[in-house]
Design a protein around this motif. Structure first.
Motif, PDB file in Angstrom:
ATOM      1  N   VAL A  64      -4.834  38.180 -22.250  1.00 35.55           N
ATOM      2  CA  VAL A  64      -4.088  36.454 -22.906  1.00 35.55           C
ATOM      3  C   VAL A  64      -5.865  35.909 -22.800  1.00 35.55           C
ATOM      4  CG1 VAL A  64      -2.669  34.735 -22.729  1.00 35.55           C
ATOM      5  CG2 VAL A  64      -2.306  36.961 -23.239  1.00 35.55           C
ATOM      6  N   PRO A  65      -6.279  35.434 -21.697  1.00 35.64           N
ATOM      7  CA  PRO A  65      -7.179  34.544 -22.186  1.00 35.64           C
ATOM      8  C   PRO A  65      -8.536  35.418 -22.678  1.00 35.64           C
ATOM      9  CG  PRO A  65      -6.772  35.546 -19.811  1.00 35.64           C
ATOM     10  CD  PRO A  65      -5.454  35.936 -20.237  1.00 35.64           C
ATOM     11  N   MET A  66      -8.855  36.792 -22.931  1.00 37.17           N
ATOM     12  CA  MET A  66     -10.173  37.405 -23.623  1.00 37.17           C
ATOM     13  C   MET A  66      -9.326  36.600 -25.195  1.00 37.17           C
ATOM     14  SD  MET A  66     -11.446  39.181 -21.430  1.00 37.17           S
ATOM     15  CE  MET A  66     -11.040  37.561 -20.541  1.00 37.17           C
ATOM     16  N   PHE A  67      -8.080  36.969 -25.454  1.00 40.45           N
ATOM     17  CA  PHE A  67      -8.296  36.801 -27.072  1.00 40.45           C
ATOM     18  C   PHE A  67      -7.832  34.859 -26.872  1.00 40.45           C
ATOM     19  CE2 PHE A  67      -5.213  41.596 -27.688  1.00 40.45           C
ATOM     20  CZ  PHE A  67      -6.133  41.523 -28.401  1.00 40.45           C
ATOM     21  N   VAL A  68      -8.155  35.025 -26.566  1.00 40.26           N
ATOM     22  CA  VAL A  68      -7.503  33.203 -26.519  1.00 40.26           C
ATOM     23  C   VAL A  68      -9.427  32.490 -26.485  1.00 40.26           C
ATOM     24  CG1 VAL A  68      -7.336  30.593 -25.377  1.00 40.26           C
ATOM     25  CG2 VAL A  68      -5.762  32.653 -25.447  1.00 40.26           C
ATOM     26  N   MET A  69     -10.071  33.013 -26.003  1.00 37.94           N
ATOM     27  CA  MET A  69     -11.342  33.082 -25.497  1.00 37.94           C
ATOM     28  C   MET A  69     -12.284  33.800 -26.940  1.00 37.94           C
ATOM     29  SD  MET A  69     -14.012  33.115 -22.989  1.00 37.94           S
ATOM     30  CE  MET A  69     -15.330  33.656 -22.284  1.00 37.94           C
ATOM     31  N   ALA A 111      -5.562  37.850 -38.201  1.00 35.34           N
ATOM     32  CA  ALA A 111      -5.814  39.167 -37.662  1.00 35.34           C
ATOM     33  C   ALA A 111      -7.090  39.064 -36.535  1.00 35.34           C
ATOM     34  CB  ALA A 111      -6.227  40.460 -38.252  1.00 35.34           C
ATOM     35  N   MET A 112      -8.225  37.717 -36.729  1.00 32.40           N
ATOM     36  CA  MET A 112      -9.236  37.952 -35.669  1.00 32.40           C
ATOM     37  C   MET A 112      -8.332  37.297 -34.136  1.00 32.40           C
ATOM     38  SD  MET A 112     -11.956  35.692 -37.864  1.00 32.40           S
ATOM     39  CE  MET A 112     -12.720  36.831 -39.767  1.00 32.40           C
ATOM     40  N   THR A 113      -7.634  36.153 -34.909  1.00 32.35           N
ATOM     41  CA  THR A 113      -6.766  35.402 -33.515  1.00 32.35           C
ATOM     42  C   THR A 113      -5.631  35.668 -33.049  1.00 32.35           C
ATOM     43  OG1 THR A 113      -5.693  33.697 -34.779  1.00 32.35           O
ATOM     44  CG2 THR A 113      -8.421  33.247 -34.291  1.00 32.35           C
ATOM     45  N   GLY A 114      -5.061  35.448 -31.777  1.00 29.21           N
ATOM     46  CA  GLY A 114      -3.353  36.215 -31.833  1.00 29.21           C
ATOM     47  C   GLY A 114      -3.237  35.101 -31.131  1.00 29.21           C
ATOM     48  N   ILE A 115      -3.901  33.066 -31.135  1.00 28.28           N
ATOM     49  CA  ILE A 115      -2.920  32.191 -30.769  1.00 28.28           C
ATOM     50  C   ILE A 115      -2.583  31.117 -32.057  1.00 28.28           C
ATOM     51  CG2 ILE A 115      -3.263  32.049 -28.696  1.00 28.28           C
ATOM     52  CD1 ILE A 115      -5.960  30.792 -29.054  1.00 28.28           C
ATOM     53  N   ILE A 116      -2.325  30.256 -32.221  1.00 31.08           N
ATOM     54  CA  ILE A 116      -2.336  29.919 -32.927  1.00 31.08           C
ATOM     55  C   ILE A 116      -2.735  28.344 -32.733  1.00 31.08           C
ATOM     56  CG2 ILE A 116       0.608  30.056 -33.913  1.00 31.08           C
ATOM     57  CD1 ILE A 116       1.288  27.170 -33.751  1.00 31.08           C
ATOM     58  N   GLY A 117      -3.186  27.377 -33.309  1.00 32.03           N
ATOM     59  CA  GLY A 117      -3.624  26.028 -32.740  1.00 32.03           C
ATOM     60  C   GLY A 117      -4.622  25.642 -33.611  1.00 32.03           C
ATOM     61  N   GLY A 118      -6.081  26.410 -32.746  1.00 33.76           N
ATOM     62  CA  GLY A 118      -7.698  26.393 -33.719  1.00 33.76           C
ATOM     63  C   GLY A 118      -7.332  26.820 -35.330  1.00 33.76           C
ATOM     64  N   GLU A 119      -6.380  27.725 -35.235  1.00 32.07           N
ATOM     65  CA  GLU A 119      -6.247  27.824 -37.211  1.00 32.07           C
ATOM     66  C   GLU A 119      -6.017  26.889 -37.674  1.00 32.07           C
ATOM     67  OE1 GLU A 119      -4.508  32.138 -37.330  1.00 32.07           O
ATOM     68  OE2 GLU A 119      -4.530  31.834 -39.156  1.00 32.07           O
ATOM     69  N   PRO A 156      -1.195  41.288 -35.855  1.00 31.76           N
ATOM     70  CA  PRO A 156      -1.841  41.788 -34.741  1.00 31.76           C
ATOM     71  C   PRO A 156      -3.802  41.486 -34.458  1.00 31.76           C
ATOM     72  CG  PRO A 156      -0.998  43.488 -36.085  1.00 31.76           C
ATOM     73  CD  PRO A 156      -0.403  41.927 -36.671  1.00 31.76           C
ATOM     74  N   PRO A 157      -3.803  41.035 -33.891  1.00 22.45           N
ATOM     75  CA  PRO A 157      -2.908  41.153 -32.471  1.00 22.45           C
ATOM     76  C   PRO A 157      -3.081  39.569 -31.962  1.00 22.45           C
ATOM     77  CG  PRO A 157      -5.237  40.093 -32.370  1.00 22.45           C
ATOM     78  CD  PRO A 157      -5.593  40.646 -33.547  1.00 22.45           C
ATOM     79  N   SER A 158      -1.383  39.071 -30.756  1.00 25.15           N
ATOM     80  CA  SER A 158      -0.988  38.013 -31.034  1.00 25.15           C
ATOM     81  C   SER A 158      -0.194  38.185 -28.812  1.00 25.15           C
ATOM     82  CB  SER A 158       0.712  38.246 -31.855  1.00 25.15           C
ATOM     83  OG  SER A 158       1.406  38.088 -31.345  1.00 25.15           O
TER      84      SER A 158
END
Lengths: 437, 163
Positions: A64-69, A111-119, A156-158
């Motif tokens: 999770v932190p890896m995808f967020v970072m 497809a590059m990110t697994g979170i919402i917010g930044g996008e 994905p990733p998600s």
């Protein structure tokens, strides 16, 4: 106390406290600890501490932190802007071209990110001013950004799927694979909607001035150059997961390395970017994980109080058909999605719902896709719609939160349609993981 | 005093977020050693979990410092100043109840782990459980104090009449 009353008091209490504005992590944690104390005494409280401790010990959670970072580094470089510009190649003179361009860029960023917010923040800063300047319909522009930006956890990733996979113990790789096609369908449905609406009513989306369109093909190709490395990163992260070469966590960590290399090649990587990204990651994970701690405490106590079997009998008592049972669950998720964060919903409901669903003969991977689609709706639905909050933070001041919610409903309907499709035709999600063996 | 706490929180936040960078580095090392030199390590897996868990735990008080835990403030923002203050104070009290119980429970858990010097039970057999359980208890206690400080700050503002 009977289990009926425990259910009513726990979940009723949760709703009341949520509306009072007590943070979600403390609401669920408070209900968990207080009920634990009353039902099982002082010694029972150990259960809460043990559950929180063991929750942290999952290796897949490290992803999770890896995808967020990875997302946060990518957001801090110029990749998003370049991506958006490069997607102009596809827009051309299509009706609503700029909105469609935004949606294509949002899908790739998903497809590059697994979170919402930044996008959503990035699209709000890059795409929204351009659409408004061209005279696009405000609601169409806002809806496009909120819905498109939410694709971060659908394509994905998600991290929604990671937490779901951990909660119900299914393969995260399978969940990613299964979610790919429904995610892309959702994105295509959004684009078709934009296209059709702008075809019917061209006033919604005035075409760009001519000088914007007559760039040479070589120029357009030049815009793509900076994107080659970021694209390679996505392909390699997802590729290694699908091929089973690396665990999800390792792939995510290598994704961070790849993103750093890509931004170093673009001459954008600085220590400040790495440091800030790590700091954002810490805050994001701090929020997510403490909501999880609270929810895991609450559901643990509810489990011991006999909650799951009560709910199972409740469903059995209504003698619903299997598909109606799933529909009722979707409705409950939809309602919770209006007032709660997805992590809380996942940890509270999935340990109860998924055993019922699998006992009805359904696939837990398929249900994970339905959950993920349902959470897409939760990002947009008021009063608690995270996508709307993110956009509000960066939108021009004259755009109110009510404007944003009013813009979201056509997209919520589209999400509902795709949800119904996957519900009625499970193979839409399941054929790809089956192919993988 | 307040300035000191703010600086301390910042320092701990910086250190905790650095843990993620360490995880990236050691995971890359692991992948390199496994595929490049065919000699995978036995410690990267366990250390990554422990470092991430430590950072997640520390994330709680770090987010709480700025009162940024996810909440629905929709209704609260529509109330008048007085009712809003009342409800905020009630929320602080409820938070104190939760954190008080959790500090107690996690403290007891930490003491038991310390008594047995509980180890991970893996090939490495590190005392990570002791460290993490103690950290959890400390972070709960820290958040308890933060909540008290927030409450005191709000009450002082109420009595002096400023917002």
């Amino acid at each position: 106390m009977s289990v009926e009353w425990i259910t009513v008091l726990m979940f009723g209490g949760m709703l009341v406290l949520l509306f009072l504005g007590l943070p979600l992590a403390f609401v669920t944690g408070l209900i968990g600890t207080v009920f634990c104390l009353f039902l099982f005494g002082v010694d029972g409280l150990q259960l809460v501490a043990t559950r929180i401790y063991s929750f942290m010990g999952e290796y897949a959670l490290v992803s999770v932190p890896m995808f967020v970072m990875m997302a946060s580094i990518m957001e801090r470089c110029g990749v998003a802007k370049d991506l958006f510009d490069a997607m102009r190649v596809w827009a051309g003179r299509l009706p609503g071209g700029l909105a469609i361009q935004t949606m294509v860029a949002a899908t790739i960023m998903g497809a590059m990110t697994g979170i919402i917010g930044g996008e959503i923040v990035l699209l709000g800063l890059i795409a929204l001013p351009q659409m408004l300047r061209l005279g696009y319909d405000k609601r169409l522009a806002i809806g496009t950004i909120c819905a498109g930006g939410s694709l971060g956890t659908m394509i994905p990733p998600s991290i929604v799927l990671i937490i779901y996979g951990l909660t119900v113990n299914v393969s995260i790789g399978d969940l990613f694979t299964a979610n790919l096609v429904p995610g892309l369908i959702l994105s295509v449905v959004y684009m078709l909607y934009i296209l059709v609406r702008c075809q019917i009513d061209p006033k919604l989306a005035p075409p760009p001035p001519d000088d914007d369109q007559d760039r040479s093909f070589v120029h357009k190709l030049g815009l793509m150059r900076g994107l080659v490395l970021p694209m390679l990163v996505i392909a390699s992260v997802l590729g290694t997961i699908y091929a089973g070469i690396a665990s999800v966590t390792e792939a995510a960590a290598m994704g961070v390395v790849g993103t750093m290399i890509a931004s170093a090649v673009r001459r954008e990587l600085t220590w400040a970017i790495v440091r800030d990204s790590a700091a954002v990651t810490l805050r994001t994970c701090g929020m997510l994980l403490w909501v999880s701690f609270g929810a895991t405490a609450m559901i643990g106590v509810y489990n011991l109080a006999g909650g799951p079997s009560f709910i199972r009998e409740l469903f059995a008592g209504f003698a619903l058909s299997p598909i109606a049972t799933v529909l009722v669950m979707m409705a409950i998720l939809g309602i919770l999605g209006c007032i709660m964060d997805w992590v809380g919903i996942c940890l509270l409901t999935m340990p109860i719902f998924v055993p019922i669903v699998t006992s009805l003969g359904y696939d837990s991977v398929w249900f994970g896709v339905l959950f993920c689609l349902n959470m897409q709706i939760s990002y947009l639905s008021p009063p608690f719609g995270p996508a709307a909050f993110y956009l509000k933070g960066v939108a021009p001041p004259e755009i109110s939160l009510n404007d944003i919610y009013a813009s979201a409903w056509p997209f919520i309907i589209l999400q509902g349609i795709v949800l119904a499709l996957v519900l009625l035709v499970p193979d839409v999600a399941l054929w790809l993981p089956r192919l993988n063996g | 005093m307040r300035a000191l706490i703010v600086r301390l929180t910042r320092a701990i936040a910086a250190a905790a977020s650095f843990l993620f960078i360490v995880i990236v580095a050691i995971s890359a090392l692991e992948v390199g050693l496994r595929y490049g030199f065919d000699s995978p390590t036995i410690w990267v897996h366990e250390l990554s979990i422990a470092l991430a868990a430590a950072a997640f735990t520390l994330g709680g008080p770090i987010v709480h410092a700025g009162r940024e835990h996810i909440a629905i403030t929709y209704l609260l923002e529509r109330l008048g100043t007085r009712s809003r203050r009342g409800i905020s104070a009630l929320n602080a009290l409820l938070t104190l109840v939760f954190l008080g119980l959790l500090t107690w429970a996690s403290g007891a858990q930490a003491l038991r782990a310390l008594d047995d010097m509980e180890t991970s039970g893996t090939a490495l057999n590190w005392p990570t459980p002791v460290a993490l359980k103690c950290l959890l208890a400390l972070c709960c206690g820290w958040m308890l104090l933060q909540t008290l400080a927030h409450l005191a700050h709000d009450l002082r503002n109420t009595t002096s009449g400023s917002e």
